[in-house]
Design a protein around this motif. Structure first.
Motif, PDB file in Angstrom:
ATOM      1  N   TRP A   2       1.001  -1.186  -0.013  1.00 17.81           N
ATOM      2  CA  TRP A   2       0.039   0.097   0.032  1.00 17.81           C
ATOM      3  C   TRP A   2       0.960   1.141   0.000  1.00 17.81           C
ATOM      4  O   TRP A   2       0.921   1.964   0.859  1.00 17.81           O
ATOM      5  N   ASN A   3       1.493   1.281  -1.087  1.00 21.93           N
ATOM      6  CA  ASN A   3       2.266   2.694  -1.076  1.00 21.93           C
ATOM      7  C   ASN A   3       1.667   3.661  -1.949  1.00 21.93           C
ATOM      8  O   ASN A   3       0.295   3.192  -2.440  1.00 21.93           O
ATOM      9  N   VAL A   4       2.052   4.829  -2.035  1.00 21.45           N
ATOM     10  CA  VAL A   4       1.246   5.968  -2.479  1.00 21.45           C
ATOM     11  C   VAL A   4       0.619   5.849  -3.986  1.00 21.45           C
ATOM     12  O   VAL A   4      -0.301   5.772  -4.338  1.00 21.45           O
ATOM     13  N   LEU A   8      -3.122   5.472  -5.139  1.00 21.93           N
ATOM     14  CA  LEU A   8      -3.728   6.143  -6.324  1.00 21.93           C
ATOM     15  C   LEU A   8      -4.161   5.338  -7.381  1.00 21.93           C
ATOM     16  O   LEU A   8      -5.562   5.633  -7.833  1.00 21.93           O
ATOM     17  N   THR A   9      -3.763   4.023  -7.582  1.00 19.67           N
ATOM     18  CA  THR A   9      -4.623   3.173  -8.553  1.00 19.67           C
ATOM     19  C   THR A   9      -5.810   2.849  -8.036  1.00 19.67           C
ATOM     20  O   THR A   9      -6.761   2.776  -8.416  1.00 19.67           O
ATOM     21  N   PHE A  10      -5.892   2.395  -6.761  1.00 17.72           N
ATOM     22  CA  PHE A  10      -7.022   2.091  -6.003  1.00 17.72           C
ATOM     23  C   PHE A  10      -7.977   2.949  -6.245  1.00 17.72           C
ATOM     24  O   PHE A  10      -9.224   2.721  -6.459  1.00 17.72           O
ATOM     25  N   CYS A  11      -7.806   4.524  -6.035  1.00 22.98           N
ATOM     26  CA  CYS A  11      -8.542   5.225  -6.162  1.00 22.98           C
ATOM     27  C   CYS A  11      -9.293   5.459  -7.593  1.00 22.98           C
ATOM     28  O   CYS A  11     -10.549   5.852  -7.579  1.00 22.98           O
ATOM     29  N   ASP A  45       0.502   8.595 -10.690  1.00 17.64           N
ATOM     30  CA  ASP A  45       0.983   7.153  -9.661  1.00 17.64           C
ATOM     31  C   ASP A  45       2.179   6.782 -10.338  1.00 17.64           C
ATOM     32  O   ASP A  45       3.177   6.071  -9.692  1.00 17.64           O
ATOM     33  N   GLY A  46       2.248   6.930 -11.682  1.00 19.35           N
ATOM     34  CA  GLY A  46       3.382   6.558 -12.487  1.00 19.35           C
ATOM     35  C   GLY A  46       4.443   7.211 -12.427  1.00 19.35           C
ATOM     36  O   GLY A  46       5.575   6.722 -12.167  1.00 19.35           O
ATOM     37  N   TYR A  47       4.478   8.514 -12.182  1.00 19.40           N
ATOM     38  CA  TYR A  47       5.576   9.401 -11.912  1.00 19.40           C
ATOM     39  C   TYR A  47       6.252   8.938 -10.609  1.00 19.40           C
ATOM     40  O   TYR A  47       7.374   8.908 -10.425  1.00 19.40           O
ATOM     41  N   ILE A  48       5.232   8.962  -9.530  1.00 21.07           N
ATOM     42  CA  ILE A  48       5.781   8.699  -8.246  1.00 21.07           C
ATOM     43  C   ILE A  48       6.432   7.271  -8.129  1.00 21.07           C
ATOM     44  O   ILE A  48       7.450   7.246  -7.488  1.00 21.07           O
ATOM     45  N   ALA A  49       5.864   6.315  -8.727  1.00 17.42           N
ATOM     46  CA  ALA A  49       6.370   4.975  -8.658  1.00 17.42           C
ATOM     47  C   ALA A  49       7.884   5.116  -9.384  1.00 17.42           C
ATOM     48  O   ALA A  49       8.735   4.364  -8.476  1.00 17.42           O
ATOM     49  N   LEU A  54       9.035   2.919  -6.456  1.00 18.50           N
ATOM     50  CA  LEU A  54       8.078   2.389  -5.552  1.00 18.50           C
ATOM     51  C   LEU A  54       7.194   1.355  -6.646  1.00 18.50           C
ATOM     52  O   LEU A  54       6.252   0.973  -6.230  1.00 18.50           O
ATOM     53  N   VAL A  55       7.958   1.027  -7.790  1.00 15.33           N
ATOM     54  CA  VAL A  55       7.360  -0.005  -8.513  1.00 15.33           C
ATOM     55  C   VAL A  55       6.878  -1.267  -7.973  1.00 15.33           C
ATOM     56  O   VAL A  55       8.036  -2.008  -7.431  1.00 15.33           O
ATOM     57  N   THR A  56       5.963  -1.580  -7.972  1.00 17.61           N
ATOM     58  CA  THR A  56       5.593  -3.116  -7.404  1.00 17.61           C
ATOM     59  C   THR A  56       4.933  -4.187  -8.589  1.00 17.61           C
ATOM     60  O   THR A  56       4.404  -3.538  -9.305  1.00 17.61           O
ATOM     61  N   GLN A  57       5.146  -5.325  -8.100  1.00 19.85           N
ATOM     62  CA  GLN A  57       4.333  -6.146  -9.248  1.00 19.85           C
ATOM     63  C   GLN A  57       2.799  -5.864  -9.048  1.00 19.85           C
ATOM     64  O   GLN A  57       2.136  -6.089  -9.866  1.00 19.85           O
ATOM     65  N   LEU A  58       2.333  -5.820  -7.728  1.00 14.55           N
ATOM     66  CA  LEU A  58       0.791  -5.271  -7.612  1.00 14.55           C
ATOM     67  C   LEU A  58       0.414  -4.206  -8.610  1.00 14.55           C
ATOM     68  O   LEU A  58      -0.434  -4.101  -9.376  1.00 14.55           O
TER      69      LEU A  58
END
Length: 173
Positions: A2-4, A8-11, A45-49, A54-58
């Motif tokens: 549950w990173n930022v 944002l993707t969940f939002c 979210d892409g920019y922050i990741a 903070l790029v995750t598999q999820l």
């Protein structure tokens, strides 16, 4: 998990029913603003990741799913409100389903898949402009939509060519 960026993707997923309710209530311009907000969370979210590693598999799995889910909701709402034709929707869905199924098929076979590139991002922006023109009932909106559909198919051809280049050794064997 549950990173930022993932929040944002969940939002974006949460904005889908909000968009549909607002659109169904006849507030199409507000619904378009919700779509733009979803698009901005996608960019953010892409920019922050990438910027904060903070790029995750999820996130890599949910991000495109959120994008496609929102676009499906938008296209279906436009079709059911008779703002676009079933033919246009079918062309959009055919291309998207082909890209999703093809990408998943080759991913699970261990092939290198092509990440989003400039043409893919440009196509998304062009679709947003097409939706804007349709919602605001601008002249030539439907001609522009078909122009974007053709561009999206050309973008798919570019992705396929890039895929073949990336996987040339495996395909030649």
């Amino acid at each position: 998990m549950w990173n930022v960026p993932n929040v944002l993707t969940f939002c974006r997923f949460l904005l889908i029913p909000v968009y549909l309710l607002v659109f169904q209530a006849g507030h199409m311009k507000i619904a378009f603003c919700i779509l733009v907000a979803a698009g901005l969370t996608d960019v953010l979210d892409g920019y922050i990741a990438r910027k904060r590693q903070l790029v995750t598999q999820l996130g890599s799995m949910l991000d495109p799913l959120a994008d496609k889910s929102m676009m499906i909701a938008v296209i279906l709402s436009l079709v059911f409100s008779q703002m676009i034709s079933w033919w246009a929707a079918a062309a959009i869905f055919l291309r998207d389903i082909g890209m999703i199924v093809g990408s998943a098929f080759f991913h699970f076979r261990g092939k290198i898949t092509v990440p989003a590139n400039f043409m893919g991002k440009l196509t998304t922006v062009l679709y947003y402009i097409a939706i804007l023109l349709i919602v605001f009932q601008m002249p030539y909106a439907f001609i522009y939509l078909w122009f974007v559909i053709i561009i999206s198919f050309l973008t798919s051809v570019i992705y396929i060519a890039q895929f073949k280049l990336l996987n040339k050794r495996d395909l030649d064997a």
